[in-house]
Design a protein around this motif. Structure first.
Motif, mmCIF file in Angstrom:
data_model
loop_
_atom_site.group_PDB
_atom_site.id
_atom_site.type_symbol
_atom_site.label_atom_id
_atom_site.label_comp_id
_atom_site.label_asym_id
_atom_site.label_seq_id
_atom_site.Cartn_x
_atom_site.Cartn_y
_atom_site.Cartn_z
ATOM 1 N N TYR A 122 -37.054 -22.991 -5.355
ATOM 2 C CA TYR A 122 -35.788 -22.594 -4.603
ATOM 3 C C TYR A 122 -34.516 -22.526 -5.296
ATOM 4 O O TYR A 122 -33.492 -22.277 -5.104
ATOM 5 C CB TYR A 122 -35.649 -23.481 -3.412
ATOM 6 N N SER A 123 -34.626 -23.151 -6.569
ATOM 7 C CA SER A 123 -33.341 -23.569 -7.668
ATOM 8 C C SER A 123 -32.934 -22.223 -7.834
ATOM 9 O O SER A 123 -31.562 -22.313 -8.343
ATOM 10 C CB SER A 123 -33.949 -24.368 -8.813
ATOM 11 N N VAL A 124 -33.631 -21.040 -7.848
ATOM 12 C CA VAL A 124 -33.114 -19.767 -8.384
ATOM 13 C C VAL A 124 -32.022 -19.375 -7.324
ATOM 14 O O VAL A 124 -31.194 -18.373 -7.575
ATOM 15 C CB VAL A 124 -34.274 -18.550 -8.349
ATOM 16 N N TYR A 125 -32.010 -19.865 -5.994
ATOM 17 C CA TYR A 125 -30.829 -19.617 -5.172
ATOM 18 C C TYR A 125 -29.648 -20.360 -5.094
ATOM 19 O O TYR A 125 -28.560 -20.163 -4.175
ATOM 20 C CB TYR A 125 -31.549 -19.425 -3.718
ATOM 21 N N LEU A 126 -29.587 -21.524 -6.003
ATOM 22 C CA LEU A 126 -28.531 -22.283 -6.110
ATOM 23 C C LEU A 126 -27.205 -21.641 -6.758
ATOM 24 O O LEU A 126 -26.221 -21.884 -6.123
ATOM 25 C CB LEU A 126 -28.644 -23.542 -7.138
ATOM 26 N N PRO A 127 -27.347 -20.897 -7.597
ATOM 27 C CA PRO A 127 -26.093 -20.048 -7.948
ATOM 28 C C PRO A 127 -25.406 -19.322 -6.789
ATOM 29 O O PRO A 127 -24.250 -19.394 -6.321
ATOM 30 C CB PRO A 127 -26.322 -19.170 -9.027
ATOM 31 N N LEU A 128 -26.276 -18.584 -6.097
ATOM 32 C CA LEU A 128 -25.705 -17.920 -5.055
ATOM 33 C C LEU A 128 -25.013 -18.697 -3.685
ATOM 34 O O LEU A 128 -24.108 -18.533 -3.155
ATOM 35 C CB LEU A 128 -26.713 -16.728 -4.419
ATOM 36 N N SER A 129 -26.041 -19.950 -3.926
ATOM 37 C CA SER A 129 -25.382 -20.903 -2.611
ATOM 38 C C SER A 129 -24.103 -21.487 -3.114
ATOM 39 O O SER A 129 -23.144 -21.802 -2.016
ATOM 40 C CB SER A 129 -26.491 -22.001 -2.576
ATOM 41 N N ILE A 130 -23.878 -21.723 -4.272
ATOM 42 C CA ILE A 130 -22.676 -22.187 -4.735
ATOM 43 C C ILE A 130 -21.419 -21.349 -4.769
ATOM 44 O O ILE A 130 -20.101 -21.499 -4.145
ATOM 45 C CB ILE A 130 -22.604 -22.851 -6.114
ATOM 46 N N VAL A 131 -21.681 -19.948 -5.339
ATOM 47 C CA VAL A 131 -20.679 -18.865 -5.151
ATOM 48 C C VAL A 131 -20.332 -18.547 -3.982
ATOM 49 O O VAL A 131 -19.149 -18.212 -3.430
ATOM 50 C CB VAL A 131 -21.228 -17.661 -5.980
ATOM 51 N N ARG A 132 -21.235 -18.340 -2.769
ATOM 52 C CA ARG A 132 -21.143 -18.163 -1.452
ATOM 53 C C ARG A 132 -19.895 -19.066 -0.883
ATOM 54 O O ARG A 132 -19.186 -18.411 0.065
ATOM 55 C CB ARG A 132 -22.297 -18.395 -0.770
ATOM 56 N N LEU A 133 -20.059 -20.397 -1.315
ATOM 57 C CA LEU A 133 -18.743 -21.240 -0.756
ATOM 58 C C LEU A 133 -17.252 -21.057 -1.244
ATOM 59 O O LEU A 133 -16.485 -21.194 -0.451
ATOM 60 C CB LEU A 133 -19.223 -22.694 -1.409
ATOM 61 N N LYS A 134 -17.110 -20.340 -2.205
ATOM 62 C CA LYS A 134 -16.048 -20.004 -2.908
ATOM 63 C C LYS A 134 -14.973 -21.276 -2.550
ATOM 64 O O LYS A 134 -13.901 -21.318 -2.352
ATOM 65 C CB LYS A 134 -15.216 -18.852 -2.081
ATOM 66 N N PHE A 135 -15.846 -22.312 -3.432
ATOM 67 C CA PHE A 135 -15.168 -23.565 -3.387
ATOM 68 C C PHE A 135 -13.684 -23.447 -3.950
ATOM 69 O O PHE A 135 -12.851 -24.433 -3.784
ATOM 70 C CB PHE A 135 -15.894 -24.751 -3.983
ATOM 71 N N TRP A 136 -13.401 -22.623 -4.683
ATOM 72 C CA TRP A 136 -12.025 -22.519 -5.496
ATOM 73 C C TRP A 136 -10.885 -22.262 -4.659
ATOM 74 O O TRP A 136 -9.862 -22.128 -5.066
ATOM 75 C CB TRP A 136 -12.012 -21.628 -6.727
ATOM 76 N N GLN A 137 -11.195 -21.539 -3.460
ATOM 77 C CA GLN A 137 -10.337 -21.359 -2.496
ATOM 78 C C GLN A 137 -9.800 -22.572 -1.774
ATOM 79 O O GLN A 137 -10.235 -22.765 -0.462
ATOM 80 C CB GLN A 137 -10.702 -20.276 -1.384
ATOM 81 N N ARG A 138 -8.997 -23.483 -2.404
ATOM 82 C CA ARG A 138 -8.788 -24.648 -1.782
ATOM 83 C C ARG A 138 -7.938 -24.643 -0.528
ATOM 84 O O ARG A 138 -8.076 -25.256 0.345
ATOM 85 C CB ARG A 138 -7.961 -25.406 -2.839
#
Length: 654
Positions: free
Chosen positions: A349-365
């Motif tokens: 499942y680790s191959v989906y971690l980058p997409l899971s993180i990018v999906r959040l757009k955590f930089w949009q504080r």
């Protein structure tokens, strides 16, 4: 196509039925957790012997604690063992008292910690989606149940978690305490909402199911009580209290890291969302510190009082400070080491971690700060993952187990990604529908991640087909490569993952996104049952069984006060299974000199037991009448070497 729609329709109806019947929902949830918990952590847990070298160190130290009644200072092989604090030894010793001194008792604390963590995560995700549905005035039981089921499975059924949940060491107990503490913190943090959340809940009450109504009502009552009563209460809410207790448990499991890492995660998260001072006040931090100190400090005070600077230098100096700043025991690695550990440890499942993180757009504080607290769950999981990954990447000493506590966060991130595909509609969905607070996913990212999944599974299959060319040699198993090839396991494993790659590719081409994660899970379960478990028994039979059999011979053959020497290798399992002190010697000449010195002392009995690898034993150049062979198992010889003084007065052995 109609068959696929029929299956999906049946599954949706089943989940809707669960949601409408609270008792059925609870029953099915419990059965699901028991099923994945047993497959991942319980099945054959104690049917494989202890694995050298680390596991028997913990097992024997706990056995000594159980036998001697000294619950303060851990000992192994007659020496103090200051590597880890006492909680893991206490848990194993208690398990010995309940079910006896055996492999089940050694590993039970790790398995229980892992299972408890999975159950708490399941509850947290159920609670999160119930709150989200309440806020949005909708009822989506299919998404809520599917996501929580998938999250629990991802958290339990990955290589890193299974390995450490089935090993009797402190790593899974630390992860259980630390990760559970973080989940409790978020439940305490997210449960304290503003008045706006209550209004949304009341307007949507008619649209949610009976089960969800009960949960929403309890949430509103709890929130109202906290909002009204907590500012004047001495203690924080129950979840913050649980957070403090679990942090104390983490400190008693591995020391300062048990509070430093969770403290960093919580602190960075609160600073980012702009609620640092506000939340620290509602957490009653001073009370929390007193709880943590009251639970964790007494043992440290007692062990330092008894052992003084020896303990301080060994534990705080060597096993904590030096491990972070210097390479200890040769455990160094490149900067990208933990990228590989996460890739393989959380596979497939680790191959989906980058997409899971990018999906959040955590930089949009500003976006995240504008949301209700509970809606920041994905952001919290990201800070949990990133902080642990960064902290241990900075540390100089590197081991795969160090990033075990981030695996629950990885499971949560991937589960939240797939929640976008679990929709409550009978219509076939090819494009996910997003929650109001979740930024949309680019279709190109979806396609790329899916095909990376296919490539990863194909590479994994190819590697397993050629595993004998990749694995190194094991001195304990002389013809290791030939034996493992005879089992046929590499071929079975390769075929399994190749079939999974083909199935995932087919789903991607037909745009059946929501079934992709299921194929990965089913493939891993099949791999665990039909490859990893037989491989574990094979390794145990070839590598560890000879040592257990020799330990039994030692118990029968050893004379009172007769010394046992282990030459050329260190296998702590012999100490655990034989219950005998072992003198480790590295070189054949060193062993010969030691035996001569013992003979000169005129000790009784006039002999020693010698356990050695066959190559080392031959290097001693002993004559046939210089020793008595007691047993040969696998790569090891057990002999008795009697003392003899020749007429020339020269001490010799024969």
């Amino acid at each position: 196509m109609s068959m696929k729609l029929s299956v999906k329709h049946t599954v949706d109806q089943w989940f809707n039925k669960i949601a409408k019947n609270p008792a059925l929902g609870v029953t099915v949830s419990i059965l699901w957790l028991i099923l994945i918990g047993w497959i991942a952590f319980g099945w054959n847990l104690g049917n494989i012997g202890l694995i050298d070298e680390t596991e028997p160190l913990f097992a024997e130290a706990s056995r000594q604690m159980f036998v001697t009644g000294d619950w303060i200072t851990p000992f192994f092989n007659g020496d103090t063992r200051f590597d880890k604090p006492a909680l893991i030894y206490w848990c194993q010793a208690i398990a010995y008292a309940i079910i006896g001194v055996n492999e089940w008792a050694v590993r039970l604390p790790s398995a229980i910690a892992a299972f408890a963590l999975v159950c708490l995560a399941f509850y947290t995700i159920q609670w999160y989606f119930a709150k989200q549905d309440e806020l949005e005035q909708v009822s989506r039981p299919i998404r809520r149940y599917k996501t929580s089921f998938i999250a629990a499975a991802l958290m339990a059924l990955n290589p890193e978690t299974i390995i450490w949940a089935r090993t009797g060491v402190s790593d899974m107990l630390l992860t259980g305490c630390m990760a559970s503490a973080l989940l409790c913190f978020f439940l305490g943090y997210a449960g304290k909402e503003g008045s706006g959340e209550q209004g949304a809940g009341s307007r949507g009450a008619k649209l949610i199911t009976n089960a969800q109504s009960a949960l929403a009502l309890s949430v509103r009552v709890a929130s109202r009580r906290e909002a009204e009563g907590m500012p004047h209460a001495l203690f924080p809410n129950k979840w913050y209290l649980a957070f403090y207790v679990l942090i104390a448990g983490a400190i008693l499991t591995k020391g300062p890291v048990g509070i430093v890492v969770p403290g960093l995660i919580v602190g960075v998260f609160l600073l980012y969302v702009g609620k640092f001072r506000e939340v620290l006040r509602e957490m009653r931090l001073l009370v929390g510190v007193l709880i943590i100190l009251g639970l964790s400090v007494p043992w440290y005070a007692l062990v330092i009082w008894r052992n003084g600077w020896n303990y301080i230098n060994a534990f705080f100096g060597y096993h904590n400070l030096e491990r972070f700043t210097e390479v200890v025991n040769g455990h160094s690695a490149a900067w990208y080491f933990y990228f590989l550990v996460v890739l393989l440890g959380f596979a497939p499942y680790s191959v989906y971690l980058p997409l899971s993180i990018v999906r959040l757009k955590f930089w949009q504080r500003s976006h995240w700060r504008s949301l209700e607290r509970f809606q920041q769950f994905g952001l919290f999981a990201w800070f949990w993952f990133a902080t642990i990954f960064g902290f241990f990447s900075i540390a100089v000493t590197k081991l795969p187990s160090y990033v075990l506590p981030l695996m629950p966060a990885a499971a949560i991130l991937v589960a939240l990604l797939w929640s976008d595909f679990f929709q409550d509609t009978e219509a076939r969905q090819t494009i996910p529908v997003f929650s109001s607070h979740t930024p949309p996913i680019s279709p190109s990212f979806l396609r790329v991640s899916g095909w990376v999944n296919v490539v990863f599974l194909s590479v994994l299959a190819t590697a397993l087909f050629n595993i004998t060319h990749i694995l190194g040699t094991d001195p304990a198993i002389s013809n290791f490569h030939e034996l493992i090839q005879r089992t046929g396991l590499p071929v079975i494993a390769g075929v399994m993952w190749l079939v999974c790659a083909v199935l995932v590719a087919g789903l991607l081409l037909s745009r059946q996104w929501n079934s992709v994660i299921g194929i990965n899970l089913i493939g891993f379960v099949a791999f665990l049952i039909f490859v990893l478990t037989p491989a574990s028994f094979f390794i145990d039979r070839e590598r560890q069984l000879p040592l257990r059999e020799l330990s039994a011979v030692i118990l029968e053959a050893k004379q009172p006060n007769e010394e046992l020497i282990m030459l050329g290798f260190k296998k702590p399992s012999v100490v655990f299974y034989s219950h005998i002190h072992v003198n480790y010697l590295g070189l054949p000449q060193e062993a010969i000199e030691h035996i001569k010195n013992q003979a000169a002392k005129g000790l009784k009995p006039a002999s020693v037991l010698l356990l050695a690898e066959q190559k080392k034993f031959l290097q001693m150049d002993l004559q046939p009448d210089d020793y008595k062979n007691l047993s040969t198992k696998g790569a090891y010889n057990l002999v008795r070497v009697p003392f003899k003084k020749k007429k020339s007065e020269k001490i010799d052995i024969s």
